[in-house]
Design a protein around this motif. Structure first.
Motif, PDB file in Angstrom:
ATOM      1  N   UNK A 180       0.806  -1.233   0.000  1.00  0.00           N
ATOM      2  CA  UNK A 180       0.000   0.000   0.000  1.00  0.00           C
ATOM      3  C   UNK A 180       0.831   1.271   0.000  1.00  0.00           C
ATOM      4  N   UNK A 181       2.149   1.155  -0.166  1.00  0.00           N
ATOM      5  CA  UNK A 181       2.962   2.366  -0.229  1.00  0.00           C
ATOM      6  C   UNK A 181       2.506   3.242  -1.390  1.00  0.00           C
ATOM      7  N   UNK A 182       2.464   4.535  -1.166  1.00  0.00           N
ATOM      8  CA  UNK A 182       2.073   5.534  -2.176  1.00  0.00           C
ATOM      9  C   UNK A 182       0.604   5.418  -2.588  1.00  0.00           C
ATOM     10  N   UNK A 183      -0.202   4.722  -1.785  1.00  0.00           N
ATOM     11  CA  UNK A 183      -1.637   4.663  -2.089  1.00  0.00           C
ATOM     12  C   UNK A 183      -2.399   5.750  -1.338  1.00  0.00           C
ATOM     13  N   UNK A 184      -1.727   6.363  -0.354  1.00  0.00           N
ATOM     14  CA  UNK A 184      -2.339   7.414   0.453  1.00  0.00           C
ATOM     15  C   UNK A 184      -1.223   8.149   1.177  1.00  0.00           C
ATOM     16  N   UNK A 185      -1.453   9.380   1.613  1.00  0.00           N
ATOM     17  CA  UNK A 185      -0.434  10.082   2.405  1.00  0.00           C
ATOM     18  C   UNK A 185      -0.315   9.448   3.786  1.00  0.00           C
ATOM     19  N   UNK A 258       2.052   9.459 -10.894  1.00  0.00           N
ATOM     20  CA  UNK A 258       1.323   9.833  -9.679  1.00  0.00           C
ATOM     21  C   UNK A 258       1.268  11.355  -9.543  1.00  0.00           C
ATOM     22  N   UNK A 259       2.388  12.003  -9.823  1.00  0.00           N
ATOM     23  CA  UNK A 259       2.437  13.463  -9.760  1.00  0.00           C
ATOM     24  C   UNK A 259       1.478  14.084 -10.770  1.00  0.00           C
ATOM     25  N   UNK A 260       1.452  13.536 -11.968  1.00  0.00           N
ATOM     26  CA  UNK A 260       0.556  14.050 -13.007  1.00  0.00           C
ATOM     27  C   UNK A 260      -0.915  13.856 -12.647  1.00  0.00           C
ATOM     28  N   UNK A 261      -1.195  12.842 -11.846  1.00  0.00           N
ATOM     29  CA  UNK A 261      -2.575  12.572 -11.425  1.00  0.00           C
ATOM     30  C   UNK A 261      -3.021  13.511 -10.306  1.00  0.00           C
ATOM     31  N   UNK A 262      -2.097  14.307  -9.774  1.00  0.00           N
ATOM     32  CA  UNK A 262      -2.451  15.225  -8.706  1.00  0.00           C
ATOM     33  C   UNK A 262      -1.870  14.860  -7.362  1.00  0.00           C
ATOM     34  N   UNK A 263      -0.948  13.874  -7.351  1.00  0.00           N
ATOM     35  CA  UNK A 263      -0.300  13.495  -6.102  1.00  0.00           C
ATOM     36  C   UNK A 263      -1.129  12.531  -5.282  1.00  0.00           C
ATOM     37  N   UNK A 266      -5.084  12.977  -4.568  1.00  0.00           N
ATOM     38  CA  UNK A 266      -5.991  12.566  -5.644  1.00  0.00           C
ATOM     39  C   UNK A 266      -5.970  11.047  -5.837  1.00  0.00           C
ATOM     40  N   UNK A 267      -4.807  10.433  -5.687  1.00  0.00           N
ATOM     41  CA  UNK A 267      -4.710   8.981  -5.789  1.00  0.00           C
ATOM     42  C   UNK A 267      -5.569   8.323  -4.709  1.00  0.00           C
ATOM     43  N   UNK A 268      -5.547   8.879  -3.507  1.00  0.00           N
ATOM     44  CA  UNK A 268      -6.352   8.334  -2.407  1.00  0.00           C
ATOM     45  C   UNK A 268      -7.832   8.377  -2.745  1.00  0.00           C
ATOM     46  N   UNK A 269      -8.302   9.507  -3.253  1.00  0.00           N
ATOM     47  CA  UNK A 269      -9.724   9.630  -3.616  1.00  0.00           C
ATOM     48  C   UNK A 269     -10.109   8.572  -4.645  1.00  0.00           C
ATOM     49  N   UNK A 299      -9.004  -3.371   3.557  1.00  0.00           N
ATOM     50  CA  UNK A 299      -7.945  -2.791   2.734  1.00  0.00           C
ATOM     51  C   UNK A 299      -8.544  -2.099   1.519  1.00  0.00           C
ATOM     52  N   UNK A 300      -7.902  -1.008   1.091  1.00  0.00           N
ATOM     53  CA  UNK A 300      -8.276  -0.364  -0.170  1.00  0.00           C
ATOM     54  C   UNK A 300      -7.545  -0.993  -1.353  1.00  0.00           C
ATOM     55  N   UNK A 301      -6.564  -1.846  -1.051  1.00  0.00           N
ATOM     56  CA  UNK A 301      -5.713  -2.398  -2.099  1.00  0.00           C
ATOM     57  C   UNK A 301      -6.063  -3.839  -2.464  1.00  0.00           C
ATOM     58  N   UNK A 302      -6.554  -4.614  -1.519  1.00  0.00           N
ATOM     59  CA  UNK A 302      -6.834  -6.031  -1.750  1.00  0.00           C
ATOM     60  C   UNK A 302      -8.200  -6.365  -1.168  1.00  0.00           C
ATOM     61  N   UNK A 303      -9.148  -6.642  -2.027  1.00  0.00           N
ATOM     62  CA  UNK A 303     -10.523  -6.908  -1.606  1.00  0.00           C
ATOM     63  C   UNK A 303     -10.739  -8.418  -1.678  1.00  0.00           C
ATOM     64  N   UNK A 304     -10.892  -9.050  -0.514  1.00  0.00           N
ATOM     65  CA  UNK A 304     -11.004 -10.499  -0.444  1.00  0.00           C
ATOM     66  C   UNK A 304     -12.440 -10.901  -0.110  1.00  0.00           C
TER      67      UNK A 304
END
Length: 364
Positions: A180-185, A258-263, A266-269, A299-304
């Motif tokens: 989940x690194x870089x998926x949220x601040x 990621x930067x182009x997406x708004x950091x 925005x990635x979290x949203x 998790x926001x990354x792995x939906x089981x």
């Protein structure tokens, strides 16, 4: 789905989806990298061209992840699995204890490796609950003389993730953030060390990112092999030996994306929206789909999730025919899993949501 014209709905748990824009740019630059007449995979890691790529990736990671100045950023090899050994080898002295929070298979493996070097102990564990949740912060108790506390921030196999982290005070806190690194601040200053394999959110497999506070590094054991010392790579800007050059290049380009997406904000949203359209189907299915993780630990990354046993295999067969890839649960637990890492587009998650509704309507 016509695989020749359309990319798969890629829910692989790792190596996982990469941004299409990054892949297309890499394709354009593959043979002749920016006029050098060479591929990035052919040029010297000591060249000025690669040095610019390498240092640029470090700078981008520091900026996007808000890494304070008193931290070093390293690019290593061996995956997070090597870190399971390197951490106690460097920081767990003879007779010392280290606390491990047990939330799944990867924390179990880290704990097993630490036993080879010192006296790790389990601070808290949710194994009795089949790793369906993250321990409550008030239930986490640790010895004040512990060398460090270790946790896994997101559990790919069980689909749980930390939403708040424990405050360990003066005891160094170490986190495996591979999935989940870089998926949220996050507040990096809470941690003495963060490590992550790149193959989920940062790029292709082969690169391991280590973020380590300088004062913690100063406490490391010195009488260990050169290639297993963090200080070796700090002193050589991660270039003590030949690094995974193409992986670092790709990591830098993913950070650009990621930067182009708004950091990260925005990635979290986007990640929250992607997860919601799938979790909503599970929650509204009246038990047809059963989520493994408790709602507060999802998790926001792995939906089981599971489906009635007689339908689970059919679901995976029909999903594959519809162009969905990587939905099988981990071989150790079975079931189904959708890994919705940063590069998985919202459209793929919406398509899976629609497919799950259709499958339920057909088979209920």
């Amino acid at each position: 789905m016509n695989q020749t014209n359309t990319r798969a709905y890629n829910f692989n748990p790792g190596p996982s989806a990469l941004p299409l824009e990054v892949l297309e740019k890499a394709q354009r630059e593959l043979i002749n990298f920016r006029g050098t007449g060479m591929s990035i995979m052919e040029m010297s890691h000591r060249s000025s061209t690669f040095e610019e790529i390498h240092n640029g990736a470090i700078a981008r990671l520091k900026k996007l992840f808000s890494i304070p100045d008193d931290y070093e950023v390293l690019f290593l090899q061996g995956g997070a699995s090597l870190q399971f050994s390197m951490i106690p080898m460097n920081f767990l002295k003879a007779g010392q204890k280290a606390g491990y929070i047990m939330t799944g298979s990867w924390s179990e493996k880290a704990f097993k490796e630490a036993k080879l070097f010192g006296e790790p102990y389990q601070i808290a564990s949710t194994k009795e609950n089949k790793y369906r949740n993250i321990p409550a912060l008030q239930d986490i108790q640790y010895d004040l003389d512990a060398a460090y506390v270790h946790l896994t921030s997101n559990n790919t196999i069980y689909g749980t993730g930390w939403h708040d982290f424990p405050d360990t005070g003066n005891i160094p806190l170490i986190a495996d953030m591979s999935s989940d690194i870089m998926s949220k601040p996050i507040d990096v200053s809470k941690f003495s060390m963060i490590y992550a394999g790149a193959q989920k959110n940062l790029g292709p497999s082969g690169v391991t990112v280590v973020i380590i506070r300088k004062d913690f590094l100063e406490t490391a054991i010195t009488e260990i092999p050169t290639m297993l010392k963090y200080s070796t790579f700090v002193e050589n800007n991660s270039l003590y030996n030949t690094p995974p050059t193409f992986g670092i290049y790709m990591l830098g380009e993913v950070l650009n994306w990621i930067e182009d997406k708004g950091g990260l904000s925005e990635i979290t949203k986007l990640n929250e929206e992607k997860a919601k359209v799938i979790y909503d189907v599970i929650d509204r299915s009246n038990g047809f789909y059963t989520g493994h993780a408790t709602p507060e630990s999802r998790s926001l990354m792995n939906i089981t999730f599971r489906i009635a046993e007689e339908l689970e295999k059919q679901f995976l067969v029909e999903a594959k025919e519809a162009g969905f890839v990587g939905l099988n649960g981990h071989r150790s637990v079975g079931g189904c899993r959708a890994s919705t890492y940063n590069a998985v587009p919202f459209e793929a998650c919406q398509a899976l949501s629609d497919f799950m509704v259709e499958f339920q309507n057909k088979h209920q």
